[in-house]
Design a protein around this motif. Structure first.
Motif, mmCIF file in Angstrom:
data_model
loop_
_atom_site.group_PDB
_atom_site.id
_atom_site.type_symbol
_atom_site.label_atom_id
_atom_site.label_comp_id
_atom_site.label_asym_id
_atom_site.label_seq_id
_atom_site.Cartn_x
_atom_site.Cartn_y
_atom_site.Cartn_z
ATOM 1 N N ILE A 6 -28.293 -105.297 -41.973
ATOM 2 C CA ILE A 6 -28.494 -104.023 -41.275
ATOM 3 C C ILE A 6 -27.899 -102.878 -42.084
ATOM 4 C CG2 ILE A 6 -28.027 -102.713 -39.160
ATOM 5 C CD1 ILE A 6 -29.652 -105.173 -38.540
ATOM 6 N N LEU A 7 -28.653 -101.768 -42.155
ATOM 7 C CA LEU A 7 -28.160 -100.529 -42.718
ATOM 8 C C LEU A 7 -28.055 -99.537 -41.569
ATOM 9 C CD1 LEU A 7 -27.435 -98.632 -45.100
ATOM 10 C CD2 LEU A 7 -29.881 -98.057 -45.195
ATOM 11 N N ILE A 8 -26.851 -99.024 -41.320
ATOM 12 C CA ILE A 8 -26.618 -98.036 -40.262
ATOM 13 C C ILE A 8 -26.506 -96.684 -40.943
ATOM 14 C CG2 ILE A 8 -25.074 -97.266 -38.426
ATOM 15 C CD1 ILE A 8 -24.103 -100.198 -38.228
ATOM 16 N N VAL A 9 -27.387 -95.765 -40.563
ATOM 17 C CA VAL A 9 -27.368 -94.423 -41.129
ATOM 18 C C VAL A 9 -26.594 -93.524 -40.165
ATOM 19 C CG1 VAL A 9 -28.751 -92.471 -41.913
ATOM 20 C CG2 VAL A 9 -29.572 -94.828 -42.280
ATOM 21 N N GLY A 10 -25.420 -93.109 -40.584
ATOM 22 C CA GLY A 10 -24.593 -92.225 -39.770
ATOM 23 C C GLY A 10 -23.412 -92.939 -39.151
ATOM 24 N N LEU A 16 -20.964 -96.022 -35.054
ATOM 25 C CA LEU A 16 -19.748 -96.827 -34.936
ATOM 26 C C LEU A 16 -19.871 -97.866 -33.821
ATOM 27 C CD1 LEU A 16 -17.071 -94.036 -35.453
ATOM 28 C CD2 LEU A 16 -17.843 -95.746 -37.113
ATOM 29 N N ALA A 17 -20.521 -97.482 -32.721
ATOM 30 C CA ALA A 17 -20.728 -98.437 -31.628
ATOM 31 C C ALA A 17 -21.648 -99.562 -32.084
ATOM 32 C CB ALA A 17 -21.311 -97.721 -30.408
ATOM 33 N N THR A 18 -22.689 -99.211 -32.826
ATOM 34 C CA THR A 18 -23.595 -100.229 -33.356
ATOM 35 C C THR A 18 -22.835 -101.166 -34.284
ATOM 36 O OG1 THR A 18 -25.482 -98.728 -33.194
ATOM 37 C CG2 THR A 18 -25.706 -100.604 -34.688
ATOM 38 N N ALA A 19 -21.988 -100.602 -35.143
ATOM 39 C CA ALA A 19 -21.182 -101.426 -36.043
ATOM 40 C C ALA A 19 -20.262 -102.366 -35.266
ATOM 41 C CB ALA A 19 -20.365 -100.531 -36.977
ATOM 42 N N TYR A 29 -23.377 -105.671 -42.022
ATOM 43 C CA TYR A 29 -23.987 -104.348 -42.025
ATOM 44 C C TYR A 29 -23.286 -103.460 -43.036
ATOM 45 C CZ TYR A 29 -19.851 -103.094 -39.387
ATOM 46 O OH TYR A 29 -18.562 -102.904 -39.000
ATOM 47 N N VAL A 30 -23.925 -102.351 -43.354
ATOM 48 C CA VAL A 30 -23.324 -101.296 -44.170
ATOM 49 C C VAL A 30 -23.609 -99.984 -43.454
ATOM 50 C CG1 VAL A 30 -23.494 -100.009 -46.341
ATOM 51 C CG2 VAL A 30 -23.571 -102.503 -46.366
ATOM 52 N N ILE A 31 -22.598 -99.116 -43.403
ATOM 53 C CA ILE A 31 -22.762 -97.785 -42.829
ATOM 54 C C ILE A 31 -22.801 -96.774 -43.972
ATOM 55 C CG2 ILE A 31 -21.764 -95.980 -41.378
ATOM 56 C CD1 ILE A 31 -20.299 -98.095 -39.804
ATOM 57 N N VAL A 32 -23.797 -95.872 -43.929
ATOM 58 C CA VAL A 32 -23.818 -94.753 -44.871
ATOM 59 C C VAL A 32 -23.652 -93.476 -44.066
ATOM 60 C CG1 VAL A 32 -25.177 -95.908 -46.652
ATOM 61 C CG2 VAL A 32 -26.354 -94.674 -44.849
ATOM 62 N N GLU A 33 -22.839 -92.578 -44.591
ATOM 63 C CA GLU A 33 -22.533 -91.322 -43.884
ATOM 64 C C GLU A 33 -22.494 -90.197 -44.914
ATOM 65 O OE1 GLU A 33 -21.812 -88.290 -41.726
ATOM 66 O OE2 GLU A 33 -22.021 -90.182 -40.637
ATOM 67 N N ARG A 34 -23.175 -89.083 -44.640
ATOM 68 C CA ARG A 34 -23.205 -87.968 -45.588
ATOM 69 C C ARG A 34 -21.925 -87.147 -45.584
ATOM 70 N NH1 ARG A 34 -27.632 -84.102 -42.650
ATOM 71 N NH2 ARG A 34 -26.479 -83.914 -40.711
ATOM 72 N N SER A 38 -15.728 -90.465 -40.741
ATOM 73 C CA SER A 38 -16.501 -91.015 -39.628
ATOM 74 C C SER A 38 -16.411 -90.060 -38.446
ATOM 75 C CB SER A 38 -15.984 -92.398 -39.244
ATOM 76 O OG SER A 38 -14.655 -92.303 -38.786
ATOM 77 N N ALA A 39 -17.420 -90.096 -37.599
ATOM 78 C CA ALA A 39 -17.470 -89.263 -36.392
ATOM 79 C C ALA A 39 -17.203 -87.793 -36.716
ATOM 80 C CB ALA A 39 -16.498 -89.793 -35.345
ATOM 81 N N SER A 40 -17.858 -87.296 -37.756
ATOM 82 C CA SER A 40 -17.595 -85.923 -38.216
ATOM 83 C C SER A 40 -17.894 -84.876 -37.152
ATOM 84 C CB SER A 40 -18.393 -85.620 -39.483
ATOM 85 O OG SER A 40 -19.782 -85.666 -39.218
ATOM 86 N N LEU A 41 -18.916 -85.096 -36.341
ATOM 87 C CA LEU A 41 -19.216 -84.140 -35.277
ATOM 88 C C LEU A 41 -18.034 -84.026 -34.322
ATOM 89 C CD1 LEU A 41 -21.286 -82.285 -33.868
ATOM 90 C CD2 LEU A 41 -22.031 -84.281 -32.582
ATOM 91 N N TRP A 42 -17.440 -85.170 -33.963
ATOM 92 C CA TRP A 42 -16.294 -85.172 -33.052
ATOM 93 C C TRP A 42 -15.068 -84.563 -33.717
ATOM 94 C CZ3 TRP A 42 -15.403 -89.291 -28.922
ATOM 95 C CH2 TRP A 42 -16.605 -89.559 -28.249
#
Length: 124
Positions: A6-10, A16-19, A29-34, A38-42
């Motif tokens: 799995i590749l998690i985008v964001g 994070l919940a998906t992870a 899985y691997v998470i990619v974040e621009r 993590s949780a930059s909006l928050w």
């Protein structure tokens, strides 16, 4: 790098919940974040007291798309807005404020309002 299924985008709350769910199920899985965190909006666009609370086991279905329509809100003479627009209770000192909802955001906001001198009520 190991083979991942799995590749998690964001790396926001949903990512994070998906992870967390995938970890619970032992699915790689691997998470990619621009952004640079993590949780930059928050972290960067939320109210000052907001803390990111992640359950140890979080596999609930995402219901963030559900929008609550409150009858009569369009005729309410005061200010009404979503918690995503809240920054601090400083401007609410001495005012009466109703927080709708008692989840993490609602309780954190109610506490922040109270310590800044707002007459705070919560409805669940």
């Amino acid at each position: 790098m190991e083979n991942v299924a799995i590749l998690i985008v964001g790396a926001g709350p949903a990512g994070l919940a998906t992870a967390a769910c995938l970890t619970h199920l032992s699915i790689p899985y691997v998470i990619v974040e621009r952004e640079d965190c993590s949780a930059s909006l928050w972290r960067n666009r939320a109210y000052d007291r907001l803390k990111l609370h992640l359950a140890k086991e979080f596999c609930a279905e995402n219901s963030a798309e559900n929008i609550l329509v409150i009858p009569g809100l369009d005729s309410f003479p005061g200010e009404a807005f979503h918690s995503s627009r809240y920054k601090s209770g400083k401007s609410f000192s001495g005012k009466s404020v109703l927080v709708i909802g008692s989840g993490n955001s609602g309780m954190e906001i109610a506490y922040d309002l109270a310590i800044h001198g707002a007459n705070t009520s919560i409805i669940i």
